[in-house]
Design a protein around this motif. Structure first.
Motif, short mmCIF file in Angstrom:
data_model
loop_
_atom_site.label_atom_id
_atom_site.label_comp_id
_atom_site.label_asym_id
_atom_site.label_seq_id
_atom_site.Cartn_x
_atom_site.Cartn_y
_atom_site.Cartn_z
N UNK A 6 0.79 -1.23 0.00
CA UNK A 6 0.00 0.00 0.00
C UNK A 6 0.82 1.28 0.00
N UNK A 7 2.09 1.21 0.40
CA UNK A 7 2.88 2.42 0.57
C UNK A 7 4.08 2.46 -0.38
N UNK A 8 4.53 3.68 -0.64
CA UNK A 8 5.78 3.95 -1.33
C UNK A 8 6.71 4.64 -0.33
N UNK A 9 7.98 4.28 -0.33
CA UNK A 9 8.95 4.97 0.52
C UNK A 9 9.49 6.15 -0.28
N UNK A 10 9.21 7.36 0.21
CA UNK A 10 9.65 8.58 -0.47
C UNK A 10 10.47 9.41 0.49
N UNK A 11 11.72 9.61 0.17
CA UNK A 11 12.65 10.37 1.02
C UNK A 11 12.64 9.85 2.46
N UNK A 12 12.56 8.53 2.57
CA UNK A 12 12.71 7.89 3.88
C UNK A 12 11.44 7.67 4.67
N UNK A 13 10.27 8.13 4.16
CA UNK A 13 9.02 7.92 4.90
C UNK A 13 7.97 7.28 4.00
N UNK A 14 7.02 6.59 4.63
CA UNK A 14 5.92 6.00 3.88
C UNK A 14 4.96 7.08 3.39
N UNK A 15 4.51 6.94 2.13
CA UNK A 15 3.39 7.74 1.63
C UNK A 15 2.43 6.77 0.95
N UNK A 40 -0.24 25.27 3.82
CA UNK A 40 -0.69 24.69 5.08
C UNK A 40 0.10 23.39 5.28
N UNK A 41 0.82 23.28 6.39
CA UNK A 41 1.61 22.09 6.66
C UNK A 41 1.14 21.46 7.97
N UNK A 42 0.86 20.17 7.92
CA UNK A 42 0.43 19.45 9.12
C UNK A 42 0.97 18.03 9.08
N UNK A 43 1.18 17.45 10.24
CA UNK A 43 1.30 16.00 10.33
C UNK A 43 -0.14 15.48 10.27
N UNK A 92 11.72 17.42 3.11
CA UNK A 92 11.16 16.80 1.91
C UNK A 92 10.64 17.85 0.93
N UNK A 93 10.70 19.11 1.30
CA UNK A 93 10.19 20.15 0.42
C UNK A 93 11.08 20.29 -0.81
N UNK A 94 10.49 20.63 -1.97
CA UNK A 94 11.28 20.73 -3.20
C UNK A 94 12.23 21.92 -3.19
N UNK A 95 13.17 21.89 -4.10
CA UNK A 95 14.24 22.89 -4.15
C UNK A 95 13.72 24.32 -4.20
N UNK A 96 12.68 24.55 -5.00
CA UNK A 96 12.19 25.92 -5.16
C UNK A 96 11.62 26.49 -3.87
N UNK A 97 11.15 25.63 -2.97
CA UNK A 97 10.62 26.09 -1.69
C UNK A 97 11.68 26.86 -0.91
N UNK A 98 12.89 26.32 -0.90
CA UNK A 98 13.98 26.93 -0.12
C UNK A 98 14.53 28.18 -0.82
N UNK A 99 14.37 28.26 -2.12
CA UNK A 99 14.84 29.43 -2.85
C UNK A 99 13.85 30.59 -2.74
N UNK A 100 12.57 30.28 -2.87
CA UNK A 100 11.53 31.31 -2.96
C UNK A 100 11.00 31.72 -1.58
N UNK A 101 10.95 30.75 -0.65
CA UNK A 101 10.50 31.00 0.73
C UNK A 101 9.05 31.52 0.81
N UNK A 102 8.08 30.71 0.37
CA UNK A 102 6.67 31.12 0.52
C UNK A 102 6.24 31.08 1.98
N UNK A 103 5.07 31.62 2.26
CA UNK A 103 4.55 31.61 3.63
C UNK A 103 4.03 30.22 3.99
N UNK A 147 2.38 6.30 7.78
CA UNK A 147 2.48 7.22 6.66
C UNK A 147 2.95 8.59 7.14
N UNK A 148 3.86 9.16 6.39
CA UNK A 148 4.50 10.45 6.66
C UNK A 148 5.44 10.40 7.86
N UNK A 149 5.80 9.19 8.27
CA UNK A 149 6.89 9.03 9.22
C UNK A 149 6.59 9.47 10.64
N UNK A 150 7.64 9.85 11.33
CA UNK A 150 7.57 10.17 12.76
C UNK A 150 6.95 11.54 13.01
#
Length: 253
Positions: A6-15, A40-43, A92-103, A147-150
């Motif tokens: 049921x899951x895929x391991x993506x950047x070290x966590x289940x999705x 909006x970011x949540x566990x 796990x955020x994509x490269x452009x997130x760190x360059x652009x720095x959205x809210x 899913x989504x790790x720890x």
């Protein structure tokens, strides 16, 4: 069914593979943010649906960034400010997130309540591995084998994020205790100041009893083979508990 099925391991966590096929993850990695984007970011089970109801009332619609429908929604063509939701960790955020720095609006919830809500959700969602007993699921939850790790790594990563002036941290519990104040602070952070009457209406619409009646919020339109709400409602109690030396108090959202 098992995690491998049921899951895929993506950047070290289940999705969940059903929601995050390879093409959607590729789209996510290559996505270009704008400085005025809002995320909006949540566990999982930390107030996601609540925020998806609140923020659109302040701004507009909020699509999920990394799920399978994102890459066919022409998100790049949407006018600013765009809004998205994600369960992904900071690293796990994509490269452009760190360059652009959205809210970012980051919502935290007591892990005891996240665990309880997750236990019931895993029991009714067909795309998640069945939780087993509470003890079995607790071990998985504490070890991040869900899913989504720890939960601990998720919260720690975002709390230690750079550019904190672009991140508003808010807890599920403080939203329960004073929703109007929370809406006011979110609107200020999003540079959308609201009149008191509007804040009152938003808070009233987003109380638990009203969200539970809303078919867009309670997910009652989702087919039962995907979410069997006869086993557990998607919106259950919205409870939080806190302890001190003398009392145990529970409040409901």
């Amino acid at each position: 069914m098992t995690e491998a099925e049921l899951y895929t391991v993506y950047k070290g966590v289940y999705v969940p593979t059903h929601l995050h096929p390879a093409e959607s993850l590729k789209f996510y990695e290559e996505f270009s943010f704008r400085p005025d984007d809002i995320i909006i970011v949540t566990y999982p089970k930390s107030g996601t649906t609540w925020m998806q109801e609140l923020v659109p009332l302040i701004m507009s619609g909020v699509p999920w960034l990394e799920v399978h429908r994102a890459y066919i929604l022409n998100l790049e063509e949407r006018p600013s400010p765009r809004m998205f939701a994600t369960h992904f960790h900071y690293n796990m955020m994509p490269t452009s997130f760190f360059k652009v720095k959205p809210k970012v609006l980051y919502v935290m919830r007591n892990p005891k309540d996240v665990f309880t809500s997750s236990f019931h959700y895993y029991g009714m969602a067909s795309y998640l591995v069945k939780p087993g007993s509470q003890t079995e699921f607790l071990h998985k939850f504490l070890e991040g084998k869900v899913v989504f790790g720890s939960w601990f790594d998720h919260v720690k990563g975002w709390i230690n994020a750079e550019d904190k002036d672009r991140i508003m941290f808010i807890s599920y519990e403080e939203m329960i205790m004073d929703l109007k104040d929370s809406v006011t602070r979110m609107a200020t952070f999003l540079e959308k100041p609201l009149e008191d009457a509007v804040i009152e209406k938003i808070a009233d619409r987003c109380v638990f009893k009203n969200m539970k009646k809303n078919k867009m919020s309670n997910y009652s339109l989702v087919p039962s083979e995907f979410m069997d709400q006869k086993k557990s409602e998607f919106l259950r109690k919205g409870v939080f508990c806190f302890n001190d030396v003398h009392t145990v108090d529970c409040k409901f959202y």
